[in-house]
Design a protein around this motif. Sequence first.
Motif, PDB file in Angstrom:
ATOM      1  N   ILE A 210       1.245  -1.193   0.244  1.00 12.22           N
ATOM      2  CA  ILE A 210      -0.035   0.178  -0.153  1.00 12.22           C
ATOM      3  C   ILE A 210       1.052   1.668   0.286  1.00 12.22           C
ATOM      4  N   ALA A 211       2.159   0.680   0.869  1.00 11.13           N
ATOM      5  CA  ALA A 211       2.542   1.942   1.331  1.00 11.13           C
ATOM      6  C   ALA A 211       3.396   2.360  -0.104  1.00 11.13           C
ATOM      7  N   ASN A 212       4.301   1.572  -0.555  1.00 17.61           N
ATOM      8  CA  ASN A 212       4.864   2.334  -2.410  1.00 17.61           C
ATOM      9  C   ASN A 212       3.832   1.840  -3.293  1.00 17.61           C
ATOM     10  N   MET A 213       2.879   1.445  -3.106  1.00 20.51           N
ATOM     11  CA  MET A 213       1.713   2.073  -4.330  1.00 20.51           C
ATOM     12  C   MET A 213       1.790   3.766  -4.659  1.00 20.51           C
ATOM     13  N   VAL A 214       0.997   4.606  -2.984  1.00 24.93           N
ATOM     14  CA  VAL A 214       0.987   5.422  -2.662  1.00 24.93           C
ATOM     15  C   VAL A 214       1.879   6.561  -3.354  1.00 24.93           C
ATOM     16  N   ALA A 215       3.644   6.017  -2.464  1.00 26.12           N
ATOM     17  CA  ALA A 215       5.088   6.849  -3.328  1.00 26.12           C
ATOM     18  C   ALA A 215       4.994   6.672  -4.475  1.00 26.12           C
ATOM     19  N   GLU A 216       4.665   5.440  -5.187  1.00 26.83           N
ATOM     20  CA  GLU A 216       5.266   5.451  -6.958  1.00 26.83           C
ATOM     21  C   GLU A 216       4.113   6.356  -7.075  1.00 26.83           C
ATOM     22  N   THR A 217       2.657   6.106  -7.372  1.00 30.21           N
ATOM     23  CA  THR A 217       1.779   6.799  -7.659  1.00 30.21           C
ATOM     24  C   THR A 217       1.790   8.469  -7.939  1.00 30.21           C
ATOM     25  N   ILE A 218       2.712   9.012  -6.546  1.00 25.53           N
ATOM     26  CA  ILE A 218       3.218  10.410  -6.381  1.00 25.53           C
ATOM     27  C   ILE A 218       4.802  10.501  -7.281  1.00 25.53           C
ATOM     28  N   VAL A 234      13.092  17.396  -7.930  1.00 28.62           N
ATOM     29  CA  VAL A 234      11.444  17.943  -7.470  1.00 28.62           C
ATOM     30  C   VAL A 234      11.848  17.996  -6.038  1.00 28.62           C
ATOM     31  N   VAL A 235      10.794  19.196  -5.301  1.00 27.30           N
ATOM     32  CA  VAL A 235      10.754  19.225  -3.756  1.00 27.30           C
ATOM     33  C   VAL A 235       9.698  18.507  -3.060  1.00 27.30           C
ATOM     34  N   THR A 247       9.264   8.196   2.454  1.00 28.56           N
ATOM     35  CA  THR A 247      10.117   8.175   1.402  1.00 28.56           C
ATOM     36  C   THR A 247      11.242   7.557   0.684  1.00 28.56           C
ATOM     37  N   ARG A 248      11.039   6.298   1.246  1.00 34.28           N
ATOM     38  CA  ARG A 248      12.540   4.754   0.508  1.00 34.28           C
ATOM     39  C   ARG A 248      11.972   4.734  -0.784  1.00 34.28           C
ATOM     40  N   VAL A 249      10.702   5.045  -1.575  1.00 41.45           N
ATOM     41  CA  VAL A 249      10.799   4.423  -2.828  1.00 41.45           C
ATOM     42  C   VAL A 249      11.326   5.764  -4.242  1.00 41.45           C
ATOM     43  N   PHE A 250      11.191   6.709  -3.508  1.00 43.47           N
ATOM     44  CA  PHE A 250      11.372   8.146  -4.303  1.00 43.47           C
ATOM     45  C   PHE A 250      13.078   7.744  -4.679  1.00 43.47           C
ATOM     46  N   ASN A 251      13.929   7.808  -2.946  1.00 46.57           N
ATOM     47  CA  ASN A 251      14.975   6.765  -3.385  1.00 46.57           C
ATOM     48  C   ASN A 251      15.402   6.085  -4.961  1.00 46.57           C
ATOM     49  N   ASP A 252      14.589   5.348  -4.619  1.00 47.81           N
ATOM     50  CA  ASP A 252      14.520   3.924  -5.595  1.00 47.81           C
ATOM     51  C   ASP A 252      14.618   4.272  -6.930  1.00 47.81           C
ATOM     52  N   LEU A 253      13.657   5.527  -6.922  1.00 49.10           N
ATOM     53  CA  LEU A 253      13.310   6.134  -7.974  1.00 49.10           C
ATOM     54  C   LEU A 253      14.173   6.937  -8.883  1.00 49.10           C
ATOM     55  N   GLU A 254      15.282   7.641  -8.620  1.00 46.37           N
ATOM     56  CA  GLU A 254      15.864   8.583  -8.712  1.00 46.37           C
ATOM     57  C   GLU A 254      16.923   8.229  -9.519  1.00 46.37           C
ATOM     58  N   LYS A 255      17.582   7.063  -9.511  1.00 39.32           N
ATOM     59  CA  LYS A 255      18.981   6.799 -10.664  1.00 39.32           C
ATOM     60  C   LYS A 255      18.224   6.252 -12.376  1.00 39.32           C
ATOM     61  N   ASN A 256      16.666   5.855 -11.850  1.00 40.12           N
ATOM     62  CA  ASN A 256      16.399   5.507 -13.075  1.00 40.12           C
ATOM     63  C   ASN A 256      15.358   6.359 -14.115  1.00 40.12           C
ATOM     64  N   PHE A 257      15.067   7.747 -12.996  1.00 44.97           N
ATOM     65  CA  PHE A 257      14.946   8.397 -14.597  1.00 44.97           C
ATOM     66  C   PHE A 257      15.308  10.059 -14.476  1.00 44.97           C
ATOM     67  N   VAL A 259      16.156  12.629 -12.244  1.00 50.13           N
ATOM     68  CA  VAL A 259      15.249  13.502 -10.975  1.00 50.13           C
ATOM     69  C   VAL A 259      15.732  12.930  -9.587  1.00 50.13           C
ATOM     70  N   LYS A 260      15.914  14.366  -8.980  1.00 51.63           N
ATOM     71  CA  LYS A 260      16.386  14.175  -7.994  1.00 51.63           C
ATOM     72  C   LYS A 260      14.946  14.655  -7.057  1.00 51.63           C
ATOM     73  N   PHE A 261      15.356  14.046  -6.040  1.00 47.79           N
ATOM     74  CA  PHE A 261      13.590  14.222  -5.356  1.00 47.79           C
ATOM     75  C   PHE A 261      14.636  14.635  -3.456  1.00 47.79           C
ATOM     76  N   ILE A 262      14.150  15.776  -3.212  1.00 54.12           N
ATOM     77  CA  ILE A 262      14.873  16.190  -2.895  1.00 54.12           C
ATOM     78  C   ILE A 262      14.233  17.147  -1.064  1.00 54.12           C
ATOM     79  N   VAL A 263      14.063  15.807   0.121  1.00 51.80           N
ATOM     80  CA  VAL A 263      13.368  16.545   0.780  1.00 51.80           C
ATOM     81  C   VAL A 263      13.989  17.338   2.412  1.00 51.80           C
ATOM     82  N   PRO A 264      13.618  18.441   2.402  1.00 53.14           N
ATOM     83  CA  PRO A 264      14.662  19.300   2.936  1.00 53.14           C
ATOM     84  C   PRO A 264      14.044  19.593   4.530  1.00 53.14           C
ATOM     85  N   ASP A 265      15.143  19.309   5.957  1.00 54.99           N
ATOM     86  CA  ASP A 265      14.248  20.213   6.792  1.00 54.99           C
ATOM     87  C   ASP A 265      12.915  20.588   6.986  1.00 54.99           C
ATOM     88  N   ASN A 266      12.333  20.217   7.416  1.00 55.01           N
ATOM     89  CA  ASN A 266      10.908  20.962   7.818  1.00 55.01           C
ATOM     90  C   ASN A 266      10.072  20.785   7.235  1.00 55.01           C
TER      91      ASN A 266
END
Length: 282
Positions: A210-218, A234-235, A247-257, A259-266
């Motif tokens: 479920i978590a993976n499906m939500v994260a991959e869609t986004i 992409v912030v 957040t782990r899903v975003f990290n795994d997708l970066e290298k394939n597409f 795109v740099k996903f950034i999760v800033p402090d706060n």
Amino acid sequence: MRTVIGIDIGGSTTKIVGMRENSAGKTEMIDPIFVRATDAITSVYGAFGKFTMQNGIALSDIDQVLMTGVGASFIDKPIYSLPCRKVSEFTSVGLGGLYLSGLDRAVVVSMGTGTAFVYVSREGENTEIKYLGGTGVGGGTLLGLSKKILGVDNIDHLEQLCADGDLNKVDLMIKDISGDENFQIDGDITASNFGKLSDMASKSDIALGIANMVAETIAMLGIFAARNYGIKEVVLTGNLTTIEPITRVFNDLEKNFGVKFIVPDNAQFATVIGAALCDKHN
């Protein structure tokens, strides 16, 4: 010192932050907080009281209050007679995302109950902000499906379940349908969410699915938006940025597409920070 208060009012959760000018004339942020309550009005007054008391802010120090969020519509009178103004949630998302990331151009994704995508570009004193659209897939989807399927509606408990999950018992992967080692994307990329659901799948496996499906869609919608504007940043903002299996899903997708996903402090406070910054937005 001149202080601007930003408030992001949800249905039961309110976030609040302060922006003030220091002696050098630079804007500094007063650490944001959030409170929960049964309704928007109780929530906003509770947040305001706690925030001002905790930070030693007198009402006379506050220049104005800028409000955003779905619950802002319920506040139709000044808070403690202070000047109040409602500001666009999407403008707040864009300004907050840029401020926290330090970028001048990005797609900012606000991951709350649903998910919104905003393009923002800053050049000199001017900032362009464009709402790109959104998806109903978000934190509400994560909790709703988890409650119905697993009987779990607590985020901490859901994270614990995900820790022991195995996606190979839930999702159909590219490697399951293609033996080509030179395929253009990684074999561990999902071909179909829940497309290989095993009768032996545990609650942990399903929770992770479920978590993976939500994260991959986004993530994929964020990738498409970034490609449309020819950018690679992409912030990510919103409450879902605090959930590790998301957040782990975003990290795994970066290298394939690419795109740099950034999760800033706060990151979970980006919208309310952006609301406070609307004071200076042109």
